[in-house]
Design a protein around this motif. Structure first.
Motif: not given
Length: 101
Positions: A77-95
């Motif tokens: 999954r990807s993440y982004k830090k903004s304003g002291g928070n960390t935002w995550y995408s959903v998890w990808s399909t597993a392999k």
């Protein structure tokens, strides 16, 4: 005072290839997702989970040393830090990947 809630939409990176190497290592390759600061890889084997952060958003491959030989489910999954928070995408399909000693 007014509390404001904001959200950030992050696209989900796509796993391209996951392969096992000698020495209980897994090589993970993925397609980049836009706007994120980095990625988080998840290796699941039964109830055991190992997470690895990749702090460079330009990276598209990572080799990870695992603790035990066996079959793992890998997702990202990807993440982004903004304003002291960390935002995550959903998890990808597993392999699945099998690593050996």
């Amino acid at each position: 005072s007014i509390n404001s809630v904001s959200s950030i939409y992050l696209s989900v990176p796509t796993l391209k290839n996951v392969s096992g190497k000698a020495g209980m290592k897994a090589v993970v390759k993925w397609k980049k997702a836009g706007k994120g600061d980095g990625y988080e890889l998840r290796f699941r084997r039964g109830k055991t989970i190992k997470k690895v952060k990749v702090k460079n958003a330009g990276t598209v491959q990572q080799t990870v040393k695992l603790q035990q030989a066996g079959t793992y489910e890998v997702s990202i999954r990807s993440y982004k830090k903004s304003g002291g928070n960390t935002w995550y995408s959903v998890w990808s399909t597993a392999k699945k990947v099998t690593v050996k000693k």
